[in-house]
Design an enzyme around this catalytic site. Structure first.
Site, PDB file in Angstrom:
ATOM      1  N   ASP A 175       0.909  -1.142   0.000  1.00 16.28           N
ATOM      2  CA  ASP A 175       0.000   0.000   0.000  1.00 16.28           C
ATOM      3  C   ASP A 175       0.944   1.186   0.000  1.00 16.28           C
ATOM      4  OD1 ASP A 175      -1.469   2.294   0.911  1.00 16.28           O
ATOM      5  OD2 ASP A 175      -3.084   0.912   1.390  1.00 16.28           O
ATOM      6  N   HIS A 176       1.073   1.846  -1.157  1.00 20.17           N
ATOM      7  CA  HIS A 176       2.190   2.798  -1.267  1.00 20.17           C
ATOM      8  C   HIS A 176       2.055   3.978  -0.301  1.00 20.17           C
ATOM      9  CE1 HIS A 176      -0.447   5.011  -4.076  1.00 20.17           C
ATOM     10  NE2 HIS A 176       0.326   6.054  -3.865  1.00 20.17           N
ATOM     11  N   HIS A 238      -5.824   2.856   1.155  1.00 22.32           N
ATOM     12  CA  HIS A 238      -5.003   3.985   1.621  1.00 22.32           C
ATOM     13  C   HIS A 238      -5.610   4.683   2.847  1.00 22.32           C
ATOM     14  CE1 HIS A 238      -2.955   3.171  -2.005  1.00 22.32           C
ATOM     15  NE2 HIS A 238      -3.642   3.923  -2.803  1.00 22.32           N
TER      16      HIS A 238
HETATM   17  C1  BG6 Z   1      -3.664   4.619  -6.377  1.00 18.99           C
HETATM   18  C2  BG6 Z   1      -5.048   4.718  -6.966  1.00 18.99           C
HETATM   19  O1  BG6 Z   1      -3.594   3.537  -5.478  1.00 18.99           O
HETATM   20  O2  BG6 Z   1      -3.352   5.817  -5.675  1.00 18.99           O
HETATM   21  C3  BG6 Z   1      -5.143   5.919  -7.886  1.00 18.99           C
HETATM   22  O3  BG6 Z   1      -5.335   3.538  -7.701  1.00 18.99           O
HETATM   23  C4  BG6 Z   1      -4.711   7.181  -7.171  1.00 18.99           C
HETATM   24  O4  BG6 Z   1      -6.473   6.067  -8.387  1.00 18.99           O
HETATM   25  C5  BG6 Z   1      -3.353   6.979  -6.493  1.00 18.99           C
HETATM   26  O5  BG6 Z   1      -4.640   8.230  -8.121  1.00 18.99           O
HETATM   27  C6  BG6 Z   1      -3.012   8.163  -5.611  1.00 18.99           C
HETATM   28  O6  BG6 Z   1      -1.704   8.041  -5.148  1.00 18.99           O
HETATM   29  P1  BG6 Z   1      -0.864   9.338  -4.745  1.00 18.99           P
HETATM   30  O7  BG6 Z   1       0.389   8.807  -4.153  1.00 18.99           O
HETATM   31  O8  BG6 Z   1      -0.654  10.114  -6.009  1.00 18.99           O
HETATM   32  O9  BG6 Z   1      -1.722  10.091  -3.785  1.00 18.99           O
END
Ligand code: BG6
Length: 490
Positions: A175-176, A238
């Site tokens: 989960d980045h 997230h």
């Molecule tokens: C991803 C989603 O996990 O996270 C995307 O699938 C979203 O829809 C993205 O745009 C958002 O990541 P960050 O790091 O740009 O907030």
């Protein structure tokens, strides 16, 4: 930092969007900062017949648009790309992978990380092929990205395919958001300092707000997104992970099992939504044509590849409760959406007012102390406190002042590690603390599934909001009903 052990990285879907946009730039930055083992090798595999030069050109094009490009160094780039090879093969074929193993992925004690940058539909066949090719070794790890299913049941099926071949310790579910620097800083703030812990409960905290706002639309991913919506794409993973880090009890150690056990307890205390409670607790929305960054943009149902009557939500706001001793009756307001006014993500912890104000203006009662943890666009932590306005006024006039708790950037500007740098390095050095365990994913699905089921039963169509706004007006009403308001972006 001790040097990681010799390691190969096999990226399935090596020519895809994720690999090009995120993985190679992050790997370059790791290489540049000497975080990777000296004989590190990357094997990008895909079915497409792409010559190595063309592949490297695509890697370079995407790299140039990434944050890592600020750290470009010709020599480092040459070294890095000399370790990056493209292999045209079908990763669902055991024989094809076995050939690659014989040619290059020899078992001489090297670690092997397999990154599945592909849709989950092929996780099962690829895992089988990896096994058939003799690549499942004690030192093998497998990395998977969300979406992990579209509900609890489909998650269990996908997860079953992974765990039929790999042990749980070998599976790294990304989960980045957990790789973002401020998110880890949140752990430091909560558990390496004493001042917050006595206040960190329902006695002193009035409410928590978590906002992940995006100004982009579905950016060419309409088909995928339409099956997911904001609830499955963002909330289930997230936002719930951020909620866990705010709400969890102090883990006994900074060690994967302790941290994940505490997060799991939070997820299992999320109050299920009662029938009839939908209207007051959940708002779903969908954007219609408006503007983004000053330019006109189409509505969700007019995007490329869209269907005119989709009911998928591109926005969700929800009032959640955690039914445990620490958080009884503290609302957690969560919201996320696409095509909102600006890109920003933050967590706001709002404290209760002082019990008795000695200041005639009552301002101390009106403006609560707030801890603001900003993840995007800048990574900051600040504490809003009441302060005296300097001067000789007998009444001691007050104002809100923000105390900056962010750590000064010690390195070059732009050198704060990107989430993927942190997470890729953690897989390489076998540290799963910032990855999600299967029982956490399952518990998160359970909570989301029952909300989804209530929404489906109610046949609730998403409320329209104009692209470039802050979402449906009902989202404002959702929090206003409790005499509160969303903290405005500033
Ligand atoms: C991803 C989603 O996990 O996270 C995307 O699938 C979203 O829809 C993205 O745009 C958002 O990541 P960050 O790091 O740009 O907030």
């Amino acid at each position: 930092m001790p040097s990681p052990k010799a390691c190969d990285l096999l990226i399935v879907g090596g020519e895809g969007d994720l690999a090009l946009r995120k993985l190679y730039p992050a790997l370059y930055s790791l290489w540049l900062s000497s975080c990777l083992p000296e004989d590190f090798r990357i094997f990008a595999v895909s079915r497409r017949q792409t010559p190595q030069t063309e592949f490297l050109a695509a890697v370079r094009t995407w790299f140039d648009t990434s944050r890592s490009a600020q750290q470009y160094d010709e020599q480092a780039w040459q070294d890095f790309t000399s370790r990056l090879t493209f292999h045209s093969l079908d990763a669902t074929s055991g024989e094809a992978l076995a050939r690659l193993r014989e040619e290059s992925l020899t078992d001489d004690g090297r670690h092997l990380v397999v990154y599945l940058a592909t849709p989950p539909t092929i996780f099962g066949p690829v895992c089988e092929a990896i096994k058939l090719a003799g690549l499942v070794r004690p030192n093998t790890r497998i990395v998977v990205e969300k979406p992990l299913g579209e509900d609890r049941e489909s998650f269990l099926e996908i997860n079953g395919q992974l765990t039929a071949i790999f042990e749980e310790r070998q599976v790294y579910r990304i989960d980045h958001y957990l790789g973002k620097e401020t998110v880890q800083n949140l752990l430091a703030l909560r558990f390496a300092n004493m001042f917050l812990e006595p206040l960190w409960n329902s006695k002193y905290i009035d409410n928590v707000q978590i906002t992940v706002a995006e100004s982009i639309g579905v950016t060419g991913r309409w088909e995928f997104y339409n099956g997911a919506g904001a609830m499955r794409d963002m909330l289930q993973n997230h936002l719930l992970q951020l909620l866990c880090l705010i709400a969890m009890e102090p883990p006994a150690h900074l060690e994967p099992t302790s941290v994940r056990n505490e997060k799991l307890k939070v997820l299992s205390c999320l109050r299920p939504l009662q029938e009839g409670a939908l209207r007051d607790n959940v708002v779903v929305g969908q954007y219609v044509a408006g503007t983004a960054d000053g330019k006109p943009v189409p509505g969700y149902c007019e995007e490329e590849g869209s269907e005119a009557h989709s009911q998928t939500e591109t926005f969700i706001a929800i009032k959640a409760h955690i039914d445990n001793w620490r958080w009884a009756n503290v609302p957690f307001y969560l919201r996320t959406g696409k095509r909102l006014q600006t890109r920003y993500s933050e967590i706001v912890v709002e404290f209760k007012p002082v019990p008795h104000s000695i200041f005639p203006s009552q301002r101390a009662m009106d403006a609560p102390n707030r801890l603001i943890i900003r993840l995007q666009p800048d990574e900051t932590i600040s504490l809003e406190l009441m302060n005296k306005v300097a001067g000789l006024d007998v009444k001691i006039p007050l104002r809100t002042a923000a105390l900056d708790l962010s750590f000064p950037e010690e390195n070059e500007p732009g050198s704060t590690p990107d989430a993927y740098q942190r997470l890729l390095l953690d897989v390489i050095r076998e540290n799963p603390t910032l990855f999600v365990r299967s029982d956490e994913v399952e518990e998160a699905w359970k909570w989301v599934d029952q909300i989804k089921a209530l929404l489906d039963d109610a046949g609730k169509a998403p409320e329209k909001y104009t692209a470039g706004s802050w979402g449906p007006t009902s989202a404002v009403a959702l929090i206003a009903r409790d005499d509160r308001s969303w903290r405005e972006f500033s």
